[in-house]
Design a protein around this motif. Structure first.
Motif, PDB file in Angstrom:
ATOM      1  N   ALA A  55     145.770  41.032-102.794  1.00 19.15           N
ATOM      2  CA  ALA A  55     145.660  42.482-102.975  1.00 19.15           C
ATOM      3  C   ALA A  55     144.487  42.744-103.914  1.00 19.15           C
ATOM      4  N   LYS A  56     143.485  43.434-103.417  1.00 16.02           N
ATOM      5  CA  LYS A  56     142.315  43.774-104.219  1.00 16.02           C
ATOM      6  C   LYS A  56     142.550  45.169-104.789  1.00 16.02           C
ATOM      7  N   ARG A  57     142.620  45.249-106.117  1.00 12.18           N
ATOM      8  CA  ARG A  57     142.920  46.537-106.749  1.00 12.18           C
ATOM      9  C   ARG A  57     141.664  47.372-106.904  1.00 12.18           C
ATOM     10  N   ARG A  58     141.858  48.667-106.802  1.00 16.23           N
ATOM     11  CA  ARG A  58     140.782  49.624-107.038  1.00 16.23           C
ATOM     12  C   ARG A  58     141.128  50.368-108.320  1.00 16.23           C
ATOM     13  N   TRP A  59     140.120  50.516-109.180  1.00 19.93           N
ATOM     14  CA  TRP A  59     140.295  51.162-110.476  1.00 19.93           C
ATOM     15  C   TRP A  59     139.461  52.439-110.537  1.00 19.93           C
ATOM     16  N   ARG A  60     139.915  53.373-111.353  1.00 17.91           N
ATOM     17  CA  ARG A  60     139.184  54.621-111.567  1.00 17.91           C
ATOM     18  C   ARG A  60     138.925  54.757-113.056  1.00 17.91           C
ATOM     19  N   CYS A  61     137.707  55.082-113.397  1.00 15.97           N
ATOM     20  CA  CYS A  61     137.334  55.261-114.800  1.00 15.97           C
ATOM     21  C   CYS A  61     137.846  56.621-115.279  1.00 15.97           C
ATOM     22  N   CYS A  82     132.739  55.993-111.277  1.00 18.93           N
ATOM     23  CA  CYS A  82     133.957  56.610-110.736  1.00 18.93           C
ATOM     24  C   CYS A  82     135.015  55.576-110.376  1.00 18.93           C
ATOM     25  N   THR A  83     134.847  54.829-109.255  1.00 10.03           N
ATOM     26  CA  THR A  83     135.826  53.816-108.872  1.00 10.03           C
ATOM     27  C   THR A  83     135.129  52.484-108.631  1.00 10.03           C
ATOM     28  N   PHE A  84     135.888  51.406-108.837  1.00  7.98           N
ATOM     29  CA  PHE A  84     135.364  50.063-108.626  1.00  7.98           C
ATOM     30  C   PHE A  84     136.534  49.143-108.325  1.00  7.98           C
ATOM     31  N   THR A  85     136.267  47.944-107.794  1.00 10.87           N
ATOM     32  CA  THR A  85     137.311  47.005-107.416  1.00 10.87           C
ATOM     33  C   THR A  85     137.262  45.753-108.280  1.00 10.87           C
ATOM     34  N   ASP A  86     138.354  44.998-108.230  1.00  7.66           N
ATOM     35  CA  ASP A  86     138.421  43.716-108.922  1.00  7.66           C
ATOM     36  C   ASP A  86     137.322  42.802-108.409  1.00  7.66           C
ATOM     37  N   GLN A  87     136.714  42.057-109.310  1.00  7.79           N
ATOM     38  CA  GLN A  87     135.712  41.065-108.932  1.00  7.79           C
ATOM     39  C   GLN A  87     135.914  39.813-109.773  1.00  7.79           C
ATOM     40  N   GLY A  88     137.122  39.510-110.103  1.00  2.00           N
ATOM     41  CA  GLY A  88     137.450  38.381-110.948  1.00  2.00           C
ATOM     42  C   GLY A  88     138.660  38.740-111.781  1.00  2.00           C
ATOM     43  N   PRO A  89     138.667  38.368-113.067  1.00  5.06           N
ATOM     44  CA  PRO A  89     139.792  38.753-113.926  1.00  5.06           C
ATOM     45  C   PRO A  89     139.887  40.279-114.028  1.00  5.06           C
ATOM     46  N   PRO A  90     141.067  40.812-114.335  1.00  4.25           N
ATOM     47  CA  PRO A  90     141.195  42.271-114.465  1.00  4.25           C
ATOM     48  C   PRO A  90     140.166  42.819-115.446  1.00  4.25           C
ATOM     49  N   PRO A  91     139.539  43.932-115.116  1.00  3.75           N
ATOM     50  CA  PRO A  91     138.519  44.500-115.995  1.00  3.75           C
ATOM     51  C   PRO A  91     139.120  44.986-117.308  1.00  3.75           C
TER      52      PRO A  91
END
Length: 56
Positions: free
Chosen positions: A26-32, A40-49
């Motif tokens: 599951a690739k999570r999407r985050w919102r600033c 605005c939004t970005f996805t996981d690219q390794g450890p949780p941001p």
């Protein structure tokens, strides 16, 4: 950062020991939460941001 949803990502590889190989996560999407953030939004690219990857 606030969670903004997720999507399933599947990756297939060559068989190993005669069995098919498939990795699914599951690739999570985050919102600033910062108002006016250019990312605005970005996805996981390794450890949780730990913070917004945007400038500043």
């Amino acid at each position: 950062m606030w969670a903004h949803g997720s999507s399933r990502v599947a990756l297939a590889d060559l068989p190993a020991f005669g069995r098919p190989v498939r990795l699914v996560w599951a690739k999570r999407r985050w919102r600033c939460p910062e108002e006016g953030c250019s990312v605005c939004t970005f996805t996981d690219q390794g450890p949780p941001p730990l913070r917004c990857p945007g400038p500043g």
